[in-house]
Design a protein around this motif. Structure first.
Motif, PDB file in Angstrom:
ATOM      1  N   SER A 242      95.811 -13.530  47.592  1.00 55.50           N
ATOM      2  CA  SER A 242      95.586 -12.168  47.121  1.00 55.50           C
ATOM      3  C   SER A 242      96.123 -11.187  48.154  1.00 55.50           C
ATOM      4  CB  SER A 242      94.095 -11.906  46.881  1.00 55.50           C
ATOM      5  OG  SER A 242      93.497 -12.899  46.077  1.00 55.50           O
ATOM      6  N   PHE A 243      96.135  -9.910  47.749  1.00 58.68           N
ATOM      7  CA  PHE A 243      96.648  -8.853  48.631  1.00 58.68           C
ATOM      8  C   PHE A 243      95.798  -7.605  48.456  1.00 58.68           C
ATOM      9  CE2 PHE A 243     100.020 -11.661  47.384  1.00 58.68           C
ATOM     10  CZ  PHE A 243     100.616 -12.007  48.596  1.00 58.68           C
ATOM     11  N   SER A 244      95.710  -6.835  49.526  1.00 65.32           N
ATOM     12  CA  SER A 244      95.067  -5.530  49.481  1.00 65.32           C
ATOM     13  C   SER A 244      96.158  -4.467  49.618  1.00 65.32           C
ATOM     14  CB  SER A 244      94.050  -5.391  50.611  1.00 65.32           C
ATOM     15  OG  SER A 244      93.471  -4.102  50.605  1.00 65.32           O
ATOM     16  N   ILE A 245      96.205  -3.558  48.631  1.00 62.27           N
ATOM     17  CA  ILE A 245      97.253  -2.540  48.574  1.00 62.27           C
ATOM     18  C   ILE A 245      96.711  -1.254  49.205  1.00 62.27           C
ATOM     19  CG2 ILE A 245      98.930  -1.392  47.091  1.00 62.27           C
ATOM     20  CD1 ILE A 245      98.995  -4.451  46.957  1.00 62.27           C
ATOM     21  N   PRO A 246      97.257  -0.808  50.316  1.00 61.18           N
ATOM     22  CA  PRO A 246      96.685   0.357  51.005  1.00 61.18           C
ATOM     23  C   PRO A 246      96.937   1.691  50.316  1.00 61.18           C
ATOM     24  CG  PRO A 246      98.647  -0.393  52.138  1.00 61.18           C
ATOM     25  CD  PRO A 246      98.378  -1.396  51.070  1.00 61.18           C
ATOM     26  N   GLU A 247      97.934   1.785  49.440  1.00 58.64           N
ATOM     27  CA  GLU A 247      98.228   3.049  48.773  1.00 58.64           C
ATOM     28  C   GLU A 247      98.602   2.781  47.327  1.00 58.64           C
ATOM     29  OE1 GLU A 247     102.844   3.853  49.806  1.00 58.64           O
ATOM     30  OE2 GLU A 247     101.468   3.973  51.533  1.00 58.64           O
ATOM     31  N   ALA A 248      98.491   3.803  46.496  1.00 54.73           N
ATOM     32  CA  ALA A 248      98.798   3.640  45.072  1.00 54.73           C
ATOM     33  C   ALA A 248     100.289   3.319  44.895  1.00 54.73           C
ATOM     34  CB  ALA A 248      98.434   4.905  44.313  1.00 54.73           C
ATOM     35  N   VAL A 249     100.558   2.263  44.128  1.00 52.10           N
ATOM     36  CA  VAL A 249     101.949   1.873  43.862  1.00 52.10           C
ATOM     37  C   VAL A 249     102.060   1.427  42.413  1.00 52.10           C
ATOM     38  CG1 VAL A 249     102.393   1.147  46.249  1.00 52.10           C
ATOM     39  CG2 VAL A 249     101.572  -0.524  44.572  1.00 52.10           C
ATOM     40  N   THR A 250     103.307   1.415  41.919  1.00 48.04           N
ATOM     41  CA  THR A 250     103.620   0.884  40.597  1.00 48.04           C
ATOM     42  C   THR A 250     104.758  -0.110  40.743  1.00 48.04           C
ATOM     43  OG1 THR A 250     102.920   2.890  39.466  1.00 48.04           O
ATOM     44  CG2 THR A 250     104.407   1.419  38.267  1.00 48.04           C
ATOM     45  N   SER A 259     100.373  -1.029  37.654  1.00 49.87           N
ATOM     46  CA  SER A 259     100.049   0.095  38.537  1.00 49.87           C
ATOM     47  C   SER A 259      98.773  -0.228  39.297  1.00 49.87           C
ATOM     48  CB  SER A 259      99.862   1.373  37.724  1.00 49.87           C
ATOM     49  OG  SER A 259     101.080   1.754  37.101  1.00 49.87           O
ATOM     50  N   TYR A 260      98.765   0.096  40.580  1.00 51.16           N
ATOM     51  CA  TYR A 260      97.659  -0.277  41.461  1.00 51.16           C
ATOM     52  C   TYR A 260      97.183   0.952  42.233  1.00 51.16           C
ATOM     53  CZ  TYR A 260      99.705  -4.841  40.456  1.00 51.16           C
ATOM     54  OH  TYR A 260     100.213  -5.940  39.825  1.00 51.16           O
ATOM     55  N   THR A 261      95.878   1.030  42.431  1.00 49.94           N
ATOM     56  CA  THR A 261      95.292   2.152  43.160  1.00 49.94           C
ATOM     57  C   THR A 261      95.180   1.789  44.649  1.00 49.94           C
ATOM     58  OG1 THR A 261      93.050   1.331  42.760  1.00 49.94           O
ATOM     59  CG2 THR A 261      93.980   2.856  41.149  1.00 49.94           C
ATOM     60  N   ALA A 262      94.972   2.801  45.462  1.00 51.94           N
ATOM     61  CA  ALA A 262      94.822   2.579  46.897  1.00 51.94           C
ATOM     62  C   ALA A 262      93.584   1.728  47.169  1.00 51.94           C
ATOM     63  CB  ALA A 262      94.719   3.909  47.625  1.00 51.94           C
ATOM     64  N   GLY A 263      93.745   0.680  47.982  1.00 50.89           N
ATOM     65  CA  GLY A 263      92.642  -0.198  48.334  1.00 50.89           C
ATOM     66  C   GLY A 263      92.354  -1.290  47.323  1.00 50.89           C
ATOM     67  N   GLU A 264      93.173  -1.396  46.277  1.00 50.41           N
ATOM     68  CA  GLU A 264      92.916  -2.377  45.233  1.00 50.41           C
ATOM     69  C   GLU A 264      93.248  -3.786  45.719  1.00 50.41           C
ATOM     70  OE1 GLU A 264      94.103  -3.343  40.560  1.00 50.41           O
ATOM     71  OE2 GLU A 264      94.622  -1.418  41.473  1.00 50.41           O
ATOM     72  N   ASP A 359     103.810  -1.816  52.724  1.00 47.76           N
ATOM     73  CA  ASP A 359     103.087  -2.820  53.501  1.00 47.76           C
ATOM     74  C   ASP A 359     101.793  -3.196  52.780  1.00 47.76           C
ATOM     75  OD1 ASP A 359     105.072  -2.397  55.322  1.00 47.76           O
ATOM     76  OD2 ASP A 359     103.806  -1.427  56.831  1.00 47.76           O
ATOM     77  N   VAL A 360     101.482  -4.499  52.756  1.00 49.13           N
ATOM     78  CA  VAL A 360     100.250  -4.970  52.119  1.00 49.13           C
ATOM     79  C   VAL A 360      99.544  -5.934  53.069  1.00 49.13           C
ATOM     80  CG1 VAL A 360     101.096  -4.691  49.761  1.00 49.13           C
ATOM     81  CG2 VAL A 360     101.442  -6.865  50.949  1.00 49.13           C
ATOM     82  N   VAL A 361      98.206  -6.013  52.929  1.00 46.68           N
ATOM     83  CA  VAL A 361      97.414  -6.952  53.713  1.00 46.68           C
ATOM     84  C   VAL A 361      97.261  -8.241  52.912  1.00 46.68           C
ATOM     85  CG1 VAL A 361      95.190  -7.397  54.808  1.00 46.68           C
ATOM     86  CG2 VAL A 361      96.193  -5.100  54.878  1.00 46.68           C
ATOM     87  N   TRP A 362      97.596  -9.338  53.552  1.00 52.40           N
ATOM     88  CA  TRP A 362      97.538 -10.646  52.893  1.00 52.40           C
ATOM     89  C   TRP A 362      96.137 -11.228  53.058  1.00 52.40           C
ATOM     90  CZ3 TRP A 362      99.880 -15.707  55.198  1.00 52.40           C
ATOM     91  CH2 TRP A 362      99.767 -16.742  54.262  1.00 52.40           C
ATOM     92  N   LEU A 363      95.464 -11.499  51.935  1.00 60.37           N
ATOM     93  CA  LEU A 363      94.116 -12.074  51.902  1.00 60.37           C
ATOM     94  C   LEU A 363      94.223 -13.468  51.299  1.00 60.37           C
ATOM     95  CD1 LEU A 363      92.259  -8.953  50.453  1.00 60.37           C
ATOM     96  CD2 LEU A 363      92.548  -9.560  52.859  1.00 60.37           C
ATOM     97  N   GLY A 364      94.690 -14.416  52.066  1.00 58.07           N
ATOM     98  CA  GLY A 364      94.909 -15.734  51.466  1.00 58.07           C
ATOM     99  C   GLY A 364      95.112 -16.816  52.491  1.00 58.07           C
TER     100      GLY A 364
END
Length: 894
Positions: A242-250, A259-264, A359-364
C-alpha cells in the motif's frame, strides 16, 4: 564490605566443619539413618514439613500423564498460570524451544526452580515481556524421580527468586538394570508427530559405588498453520502492499487510475492476486497480508538429553556426582519470506513505475506472497549443561553435614532472516544488485525483477546469549535440645553463588548509538538489534532454621536468611506452625518475607523487537479524536512497530510478604489439603506495556512517529523501560483431595487438584484493579483464568491400569475491544479436555515389559477462540492447540 566478609567467613567456617569428620577419619555408617528432607525445610525429618504446602508429582503420576517431556509435566501444575510451555512461533521470538513455570501467575522470574534442591542457571532465552526463567525443558524426564511444588514464598530457606514458591526436580540416584522406552505420538486430525527413545540404566561398581545413566532422543515434526488456519485467521498485517499519498492527485489511467485525497491510503490494485486482503482505513484502504499462514503451530524440533549420577559410600561420608546435558534445536521455525518495511521509505515521484506523479510513502513489504515454498526457516539452538558434586556425612556429635558445588550453563542462539533496507533503498533507486543496475518496483509486487532484489538484499539477525551459575552450599543439621514435648532440631548453613550473563550479537545485529545515547536502527526491514552484554555478579548468604515441639502435637518452625547482593541486601524470616488436632487432622499456618533481585538482563540488556499495537486517530495537538459516543477512534488495524526495551540500573529488588493457612486431613482412605494463600508483593519489576503506554500518552516523548512534529503521522516505534511497579495484592485457595477404595484384585483412586485465584490487584492508571479472570493484554499481568484444576480416576492392579483425567481452565474476559466483524464476544470460553490411558505390565522371566496407549484431549476439544488483534487466535499460555493426540509407548526392563 563488612557484611560480605562476614558471609564469606560463615561459608568458609561451614566448609571447615563439613570437611572435619573426613579429616578425623570417623566412621558413622552404622548410625546413619537416611531420612527424607522435604522441599521447604533443611531440618532432617522435619515434622513441620506438613506445615509447608507441597504438592508432589511422583514417578507413578508422571506415568499417568503420559509425559515423556518435562514441559508436558509442568503444564499440568494447577497453581501455575501464564507459563509458556507451548510458546507460539510468532509472539515468542526469544523463547521458542523452552518451557517454564509461573506459580500463582506472579511472573516467570518469581518462581525458583531447583534440581535436587540446588539452583540452576537461567536460560539465555527471554519471554516477550523480558522475563528470564529456568528452562525446565532442559531436564530429562527419564531421569526424574519426582517433582515437588512448594506453593509459598521460600526466601528464608532458598533466597532470591522464591517469591511465588519453588519447583524442585528430584532426579534418580538409584536404579537396577536397564530400561528402554519408546513412544510415538500423533495428532489425529493431521500429521504432527513426536517420536521419543529413552534408555535408563543402573549398576554397581564394586561394593560402594552405584551409577545411573540415562539418555533421551526426541524427534518432533512440525504442524504448519495452513493445516489449522482457524488458529491464525486474524494474524493479518495492514502492511502488505500500500501507499500513503501526501497530497491530492489524480491518476488518469492504468491500474492505479483514480482521484486521491491528501493522506489517503491506497492499496495495490492487484492485492488479491498475490494473496492479500483489502483492509478499510479511516482514509482509503490498504492491501493487508495474512502472515499467520507462514508460521508453525508446532515447530520441527530435535532434542538429545543425557544424564549421569554416581553415588559412592565411604567409611564416613557419601559422595554424589550428577551431570546432565541437553542439545535442543528448533529447525523449521518458519517465518514470512519478507517483513514489512518499518523504515516506511518515501518513493520519489521520478521512480519510473510511480503512477502518482508525486512522492509517496510505501506501506508494505518487498515480497508479499503466500507461496509455501517462499517460507524461510528461523532456527534456534539451545544447549544446557549441569554438573554437581555433593558430600554428606555425620560428625562425632551425630550432626549431619552436607556440602555441594554445582555449575550450570546455557547457550541460546537465534537466527532470524530479514532483508536489508539500505540495499532495498538502493534498488528503489535502480542501483540494486551486484552490478548496481537492478530496479525494485514496489507498485507491482509481481514484477519478476523484485525476486532478484530480494535475493540480493537477504540478511539475518543473529545473536547468542550465554548464562552460567556457580553455587556452593554448606549445611549442618541435627538435634538442638530436649523440650517437654520432644526434641528440638536445627539447621544452619551458607551459600555463595556467582552468575554470568553474556549477549553476543553478530556485527549487523549489534545495537549502536548516536551522540545522545539513543539506539541507531539496524539494517533490518522489521527486526531490531541487541546490545553487547558481558556482566557477572555474586551473592553471599547465611541461614538458620529451628524446629521446636512446644507442646504435644504443636510444632513451631523458625527460619531466617541474610543475603548480601551486589546492589542490595535482604533479611528474610519465616514462621511456620503445625498443630495436630487429631490423628487425622492437622492445621498449618505460615508467614514469611521474600524478595527477588533484578536479573542481569533487566539491569543491562537492551533490545529492539517488534510489537503489535493499536494506534489511534489524533488531532494536531496530539489528543485523541473521539466518535459521537465519546469513544476514541482506532487508526486502522493492529500495526507492528519497533519497540526498544531498555534495562535500568535504578531497579530495586522486589519484596513480598507471604501468608498461608491450611487444613490437612490424612485418613485411612481420604487425604485432603485446603489452603488459603495471600501475597503482598511490592516493587514488582516489569516492562512498560506498549499498548498501555500508547493509550496513556499517544504523543509522549517515548512515542516515535514518522514526522516527529506531526502527531497525526504514522506510528513508527516506541520506547519501553523496565521499572518497579507499585504492588500486587493476590490471594487464592488451593484444594487437593484423594480417596482410595480397596477392591478385589485391585484399587480405585479418585483425586482432584484445584487452584482458584480470589484476587489479583495491580495498579492501573493509579487505581488498584482486580485483573483476575482477565486476558490482560494492556498491563504487566498475563492472561489469568480464575480457576485451573483437574479430576482423575485410576483403577489398577498388578498387571492393568486404567486412568482418566479431566483438565479444566475456567473462562475469562478479553480485555481487548472485540470487533463485531469477528463474530466473537469478549468471553474466552472455558477449556476442559479429557485424557485417558491404559497400561499393561507383564513379566517375562526376570524381565518386565510395559505397554501404554492413550489419548490426550480425547474428544478433540478446540482451544477457545479469542480476538488478540493481529496475533494468533488462541491463548498459548493456557490452551493446547494441537487437538486430540494419540500415543503408544512401550518399555522393557531387564
Amino acid at each position: 564490605m563488612k557484611s560480605i566478609r562476614h558471609a564469606v567467613a560463615v561459608a568458609l567456617g561451614t566448609t571447615a566443619i563439613a570437611v572435619a569428620p573426613a579429616a578425623l577419619g570417623q566412621s558413622a555408617e552404622e548410625d546413619r539413618v537416611e531420612q527424607i528432607r522435604v522441599t521447604g525445610s533443611y531440618v532432617k525429618g522435619s515434622e513441620t514439613s506438613e506445615a509447608n504446602p507441597v504438592s508432589i508429582f511422583d514417578a507413578s503420576e508422571i506415568k499417568n500423564l503420559g509425559a515423556y517431556d518435562v514441559s508436558e509435566i509442568v503444564s499440568q501444575i494447577s497453581v501455575s498460570s501464564g507459563a509458556e510451555n507451548r510458546p507460539d512461533t510468532f509472539t515468542s521470538f526469544y523463547s521458542q524451544g523452552t518451557s517454564n513455570v509461573n506459580l500463582r501467575g506472579l511472573g516467570l522470574s518469581s518462581t525458583l526452580v531447583l534440581i535436587n534442591g540446588k539452583r540452576q542457571t537461567i536460560s539465555g532465552a527471554k519471554a516477550q515481556d523480558g522475563s528470564v526463567f529456568v528452562d525446565t525443558g532442559s531436564i530429562p524426564a527419564i531421569a526424574l524421580q519426582q517433582v515437588d511444588i512448594l506453593k509459598e514464598g521460600a526466601a528464608a530457606t532458598y533466597g532470591s527468586d522464591a517469591v511465588a514458591g519453588v519447583v524442585n526436580f528430584m532426579t534418580r540416584k538409584s536404579f537396577d538394570g536397564i530400561r528402554v522406552e519408546g513412544s510415538w505420538q500423533t495428532t489425529t486430525s493431521d500429521s504432527q508427530q513426536d517420536k521419543n527413545l529413552s534408555v535408563l540404566g543402573g549398576f554397581d561398581v564394586g561394593n560402594s559405588t552405584h551409577v545411573v545413566l540415562a539418555g533421551t532422543l526426541l524427534r518432533r515434526s512440525n504442524l504448519n498453520s495452513r493445516e489449522r488456519p482457524e488458529l491464525v485467521n486474524r494474524a493479518i498485517s495492514s502492511l502488505g502492499s500500500s501507499f500513503s499519498i501526501p497530497e491530492a492527485v489524480t491518476v488518469a489511467d492504468g491500474p492505479y487510475a483514480g482521484s486521491y485525497t491528501a493522506g489517503e491510503n491506497v492499496a495495490a490494485p492487484n492485492c488479491e492476486s498475490f494473496g492479500g486482503i483489502i483492509l478499510p482505513q479511516p482514509n482509503g484502504s490498504r492491501c493487508g497480508y495474512q502472515y499467520g499462514l507462514h508460521y508453525n503451530v508446532v515447530n520441527e524440533e530435535e532434542r538429545e538429553q543425557f544424564y549421569v549420577s554416581v553415588n559412592s559410600e565411604f567409611d564416613n561420608m557419601d559422595l554424589t556426582v550428577t551431570g546432565m546435558y541437553t542439545d535442543y534445536d528448533v529447525l523449521d521455525n518458519y517465518t514470512v519470506p519478507s517483513y514489512p518495511n518499518l523504515t516506511f521509505p518515501t518513493v520519489s515521484a521520478d521512480h519510473p513505475d510511480n503512477p502518482f506523479g508525486t512522492d509517496v510513502v510505501w506501506l508494505g513489504r518487498p515480497y508479499p506472497f503466500l507461496d509455501p515454498s517462499t517460507t524461510l526457516p528461523a532456527p534456534r539452538e539451545n544447549n544446557t549443561w549441569r554438573v554437581e558434586a555433593a558430600l554428606k556425612g555425620l560428625t562425632a556429635g551425630d550432626l549431619e553435614w552436607q556440602t555441594s558445588i554445582a555449575y550450570s550453563g546455557n547457550d541460546y542462539k537465534i537466527t532470524q532472516p530479514d532483508l536489508s533496507p539500505s540495499k532495498l533503498d538502493l534498488a528503489v533507486l535502480g542501483m540494486g544488485g551486484e552490478s548496481g543496475d537492478l530496479l525494485y518496483n514496489p507498485f507491482d509486487p509481481l514484477d519478476s525483477d523484485n525476486l532478484l532484489v530480494q535475493e540480493w538484499a537477504k540478511t539475518a539477525f543473529s545473536s547468542e546469549t550465554s548464562t552460567s551459575l556457580l553455587v556452593w552450599d554448606g549445611v549442618i543439621s541435627g538435634d538442638l535440645m530436649e523440650m517437654g514435648a520432644g526434641t528440638a532440631s536445627f539447621a544452619v548453613g551458607a551459600q555463595i553463588r556467582r552468575e554470568t550473563y553474556e549477549v553476543d550479537p553478530d556485527d549487523i545485529s549489534e545495537l549502536h548509538y548516536d551522540a545522545n545515547g539513543n539506539p541507531i536502527a539496524n539494517d533490518f526491514l522489521f527486526l531490531g538489534g541487541v546490545n553487547v552484554v558481558d556482566e557477572s555478579r555474586q551473592a553471599y548468604a547465611a541461614f538458620a532454621e529451628a524446629e521446636m515441639p512446644v507442646a504435644e502435637g504443636f510444632d513451631v518452625n523458625i527460619a531466617v536468611r541474610y543475603e548480601e547482593l551486589d546492589t542490595a541486601s535482604s533479611f528474610d524470616p519465616k514462621l511456620a506452625l503445625r498443630y495436630k488436632m487429631t490423628d487425622e487432622m492437622i492445621v498449618r499456618a505460615s508467614v514469611s518475607t521474600s524478595f527477588r533481585e533484578p536479573s542481569l538482563a533487566q539491569f543491562y540488556a537492551q533490545n529492539v523487537n517488534t510489537k503489535g499495537v493499536q494506534d489511534f486517530v489524533l488531532d494536531t495537538n496530539g489528543d485523541f479524536v473521539r466518535d459521537e459516543n465519546g469513544q476514541i477512534i482506532p487508526r486502522g488495524g493492529t500495526l507492528f512497530i519497533r519497540e526498544t526495551q531498555n534495562g535500568s540500573l535504578d531497579l530495586k529488588p522486589e519484596e513480598a510478604t507471604n501468608y498461608n493457612l491450611g487444613v490437612v486431613w490424612n485418613g485411612d482412605s481420604l487425604q485432603t489439603r485446603l489452603d488459603y494463600w495471600r501475597v503482598d508483593y511490592k516493587d514488582v519489576i516489569t516492562i512498560e506495556d506498549a499498548n498501555g503506554k500508547l493509550l496513556a500518552d499517544p504523543d509522549g516523548s517515548d512515542i516515535i512517529r514518522l514526522d516527529p512534529n506531526d502527531p497525526t503521522s504514522e506510528l513508527a516505534g516506541l520506547y519501553t523501560n523496565y521499572f518497579n511497579a507499585e504492588t500486587i495484592d493476590a490471594s487464592g485457595i488451593d484444594f487437593e483431595a484423594s480417596y482410595e477404595w480397596d477392591l478385589a484384585g485391585g484399587s480405585l483412586e479418585l483425586s482432584t487438584n484445584i487452584a482458584h485465584i480470589l484476587k489479583y490487584e495491580i495498579p492501573l492508571n493509579g487505581v488498584n484493579t482486580d485483573v483476575a479472570g482477565l486476558f490482560n493484554h494492556n498491563n504487566f499481568a498475563r492472561s489469568m483464568p480464575e480457576t485451573k484444576g483437574n479430576v482423575s480416576l485410576q483403577w489398577q492392579n498388578d498387571r492393568h491400569s486404567i486412568y482418566a483425567r479431566v483438565n479444566y481452565v475456567s473462562s475469562y474476559t478479553n480485555t481487548r475491544v472485540v470487533p463485531e466483524s469477528t463474530g466473537l464476544t469478549n468471553k474466552i470460553d472455558s477449556f476442559m479436555p479429557v485424557d485417558v490411558q491404559y497400561r499393561y505390565n507383564m513379566e517375562l522371566g526376570d524381565d518386565l515389559a510395559e505397554i501404554t496407549v492413550g489419548f490426550i484431549n480425547l474428544f478433540d476439544e478446540e482451544p477457545p477462540a479469542l480476538y488478540d488483534a493481529a496475533n494468533f487466535s488462541y491463548d498459548p499460555k493456557h490452551h493446547d492447540p494441537r487437538g486430540r493426540l494419540f500415543y503408544i509407548r512401550g518399555a522393557y526392563t531387564f
